[in-house]
Design a protein around this motif. Structure first.
Motif, short mmCIF file in Angstrom:
data_model
loop_
_atom_site.label_atom_id
_atom_site.label_comp_id
_atom_site.label_asym_id
_atom_site.label_seq_id
_atom_site.Cartn_x
_atom_site.Cartn_y
_atom_site.Cartn_z
N ASP A 22 0.83 -1.20 0.00
CA ASP A 22 0.00 0.00 0.00
C ASP A 22 0.87 1.25 0.00
OD1 ASP A 22 -2.39 -1.35 -0.01
OD2 ASP A 22 -2.66 -1.27 2.15
N GLY A 23 0.50 2.21 -0.83
CA GLY A 23 1.22 3.48 -0.89
C GLY A 23 2.41 3.49 -1.81
N VAL A 24 2.78 2.35 -2.37
CA VAL A 24 3.90 2.27 -3.30
C VAL A 24 3.35 2.30 -4.71
CG1 VAL A 24 5.83 0.85 -4.10
CG2 VAL A 24 5.28 0.95 -1.67
N LYS A 25 3.89 3.20 -5.56
CA LYS A 25 3.42 3.29 -6.94
C LYS A 25 3.97 2.11 -7.74
CE LYS A 25 2.58 8.14 -7.41
NZ LYS A 25 1.60 8.57 -8.38
N CYS A 26 3.06 1.32 -8.27
CA CYS A 26 3.42 0.18 -9.10
C CYS A 26 2.45 0.09 -10.26
CB CYS A 26 3.35 -1.12 -8.28
SG CYS A 26 4.56 -1.21 -6.96
N THR A 27 2.82 -0.66 -11.27
CA THR A 27 1.92 -0.87 -12.39
C THR A 27 0.83 -1.87 -11.99
OG1 THR A 27 3.14 -2.76 -13.26
CG2 THR A 27 3.85 -0.57 -14.00
N ALA A 28 -0.21 -1.92 -12.79
CA ALA A 28 -1.29 -2.88 -12.54
C ALA A 28 -0.75 -4.31 -12.58
CB ALA A 28 -2.41 -2.71 -13.56
N GLY A 29 0.18 -4.58 -13.48
CA GLY A 29 0.77 -5.91 -13.58
C GLY A 29 1.57 -6.29 -12.35
N GLN A 30 2.27 -5.32 -11.76
CA GLN A 30 3.04 -5.59 -10.55
C GLN A 30 2.10 -5.90 -9.38
OE1 GLN A 30 5.24 -1.89 -10.87
NE2 GLN A 30 7.16 -3.05 -10.91
N HIS A 31 1.01 -5.16 -9.27
CA HIS A 31 0.03 -5.44 -8.21
C HIS A 31 -0.63 -6.80 -8.43
CE1 HIS A 31 0.14 -1.83 -5.81
NE2 HIS A 31 0.09 -1.09 -6.90
N GLN A 32 -0.89 -7.14 -9.69
CA GLN A 32 -1.53 -8.41 -10.01
C GLN A 32 -0.67 -9.59 -9.55
OE1 GLN A 32 -4.60 -8.90 -11.26
NE2 GLN A 32 -4.30 -11.08 -11.01
N LEU A 33 0.63 -9.45 -9.59
CA LEU A 33 1.53 -10.51 -9.15
C LEU A 33 1.28 -10.88 -7.69
CD1 LEU A 33 3.95 -12.31 -9.94
CD2 LEU A 33 5.43 -10.45 -9.15
N ASN A 34 0.90 -9.91 -6.88
CA ASN A 34 0.64 -10.17 -5.46
C ASN A 34 -0.77 -10.67 -5.19
OD1 ASN A 34 3.19 -9.47 -4.46
ND2 ASN A 34 2.70 -7.32 -4.64
N ARG A 35 -1.69 -10.51 -6.15
CA ARG A 35 -3.06 -11.01 -5.98
C ARG A 35 -3.09 -12.42 -6.57
NH1 ARG A 35 -4.18 -5.57 -7.54
NH2 ARG A 35 -4.45 -6.21 -9.69
N ARG A 36 -2.87 -13.38 -5.72
CA ARG A 36 -2.70 -14.74 -6.21
C ARG A 36 -3.30 -15.74 -5.23
NH1 ARG A 36 1.50 -13.04 -3.31
NH2 ARG A 36 2.64 -14.51 -2.02
N THR A 37 -3.45 -16.94 -5.71
CA THR A 37 -3.84 -18.06 -4.87
C THR A 37 -2.76 -19.12 -5.01
OG1 THR A 37 -6.18 -17.61 -5.26
CG2 THR A 37 -5.61 -19.81 -4.45
#
Length: 51
Positions: A22-37
């Protein structure tokens, strides 16, 4: 598969794969890497083949 054989553990932002918290500027793809199962196989019961 019986429901009691599965367990879900929410890790939130405690186990990120990159620096995109949270609060770190990242691309949508970088955030997607952390949304995983993730699934971990902890025990395998061998099944005998039937001929």
């Amino acid at each position: 598969m019986a429901a009691e054989r599965l367990r879900a553990i929410g890790k939130g932002e405690t186990e990120l794969l990159n620096e995109c918290s949270d609060g770190v500027k990242c691309t949508a793809g970088q955030h997607q890497l952390n949304r995983r199962t993730e699934f971990k196989i902890v025990k395998v019961n061998p099944v005998m083949a039937m001929n």
